[in-house]
Design a protein around this motif. Structure first.
Motif, mmCIF file in Angstrom:
data_model
loop_
_atom_site.group_PDB
_atom_site.id
_atom_site.type_symbol
_atom_site.label_atom_id
_atom_site.label_comp_id
_atom_site.label_asym_id
_atom_site.label_seq_id
_atom_site.Cartn_x
_atom_site.Cartn_y
_atom_site.Cartn_z
ATOM 1 N N LEU A 51 5.329 -20.499 7.415
ATOM 2 C CA LEU A 51 5.180 -19.130 7.929
ATOM 3 C C LEU A 51 5.006 -18.120 6.808
ATOM 4 N N ARG A 52 5.471 -18.453 5.624
ATOM 5 C CA ARG A 52 5.340 -17.548 4.491
ATOM 6 C C ARG A 52 3.872 -17.252 4.178
ATOM 7 N N ASP A 53 3.042 -18.230 4.382
ATOM 8 C CA ASP A 53 1.617 -18.024 4.133
ATOM 9 C C ASP A 53 0.967 -17.175 5.214
ATOM 10 N N PRO A 57 1.849 -10.177 2.304
ATOM 11 C CA PRO A 57 2.838 -9.830 1.270
ATOM 12 C C PRO A 57 3.501 -8.473 1.485
ATOM 13 N N SER A 58 2.771 -7.481 1.977
ATOM 14 C CA SER A 58 3.383 -6.159 2.194
ATOM 15 C C SER A 58 4.470 -6.239 3.268
ATOM 16 N N ILE A 63 10.236 -6.554 4.814
ATOM 17 C CA ILE A 63 11.324 -7.304 5.447
ATOM 18 C C ILE A 63 12.398 -7.633 4.419
ATOM 19 N N SER A 64 11.972 -8.054 3.241
ATOM 20 C CA SER A 64 12.922 -8.400 2.185
ATOM 21 C C SER A 64 13.748 -7.191 1.757
#
Length: 150
Positions: A51-53, A57-58, A63-64
């Motif tokens: 799911l990371r892919d 990235p934004s 979320i991070s």
């Protein structure tokens, strides 16, 4: 601007289990089971890393940062709450416990004083000579009958 084109090889189209050939329409369950056996056992961790892919990235960064901010808020709040509980507990032990013990000792002393006073009054009544039977030389007047409660 990026233009995306889908390029398909003829070999992939012919070997795909999802291709719609007239002969494979009847045996779809066989082709699906072969696909499942090719994939093997996939763990939850493998699915989450895949799911990371998918997530840009934004979005991952936002979320991070939200999770990090929330975690730091709860960490600071827990530390403050722990300090407050520590202060209240130590104050209660250092101030409240000796105070409670001194109040208990004082209550014991007051109870002993009342007991001694009652003993002294009882001794004085016995020494005063008051008895249930009248002395032969003294005359007592009869008392009137008083109903209870008056």
């Amino acid at each position: 601007m990026v233009k995306v084109e889908i390029v398909q090889d003829q070999d992939e189209v012919n070997n795909s289990p999802y291709a719609s050939h007239a002969s494979s329409r009847t045996g779809s369950s066989v082709s699906l089971s072969s696909v499942e056996s090719e994939l093997g056992e996939e763990s939850l961790y493998d699915r989450l890393t895949a799911l990371r892919d998918i997530v840009p990235p934004s979005t991952r960064h936002s979320i991070s940062s939200t999770v990090s901010t929330t975690a730091s808020f709860f960490k600071k709040g827990g530390k403050i709450f722990g300090n407050i509980v520590w202060i209240v507990t130590t104050s209660a032990l250092l101030v409240g416990l000796p105070l409670a013990l001194s109040l208990e000792d004082e209550a014991k002393i007051v109870a002993q004083e009342k007991e001694m006073l009652a003993q002294q009054q009882g001794a004085q009544q016995m020494l005063a000579g008051s008895s249930m039977y009248p002395q032969p030389g003294s005359e007592q007047q009869p008392k009137a009958i008083v109903p209870p409660g008056f």
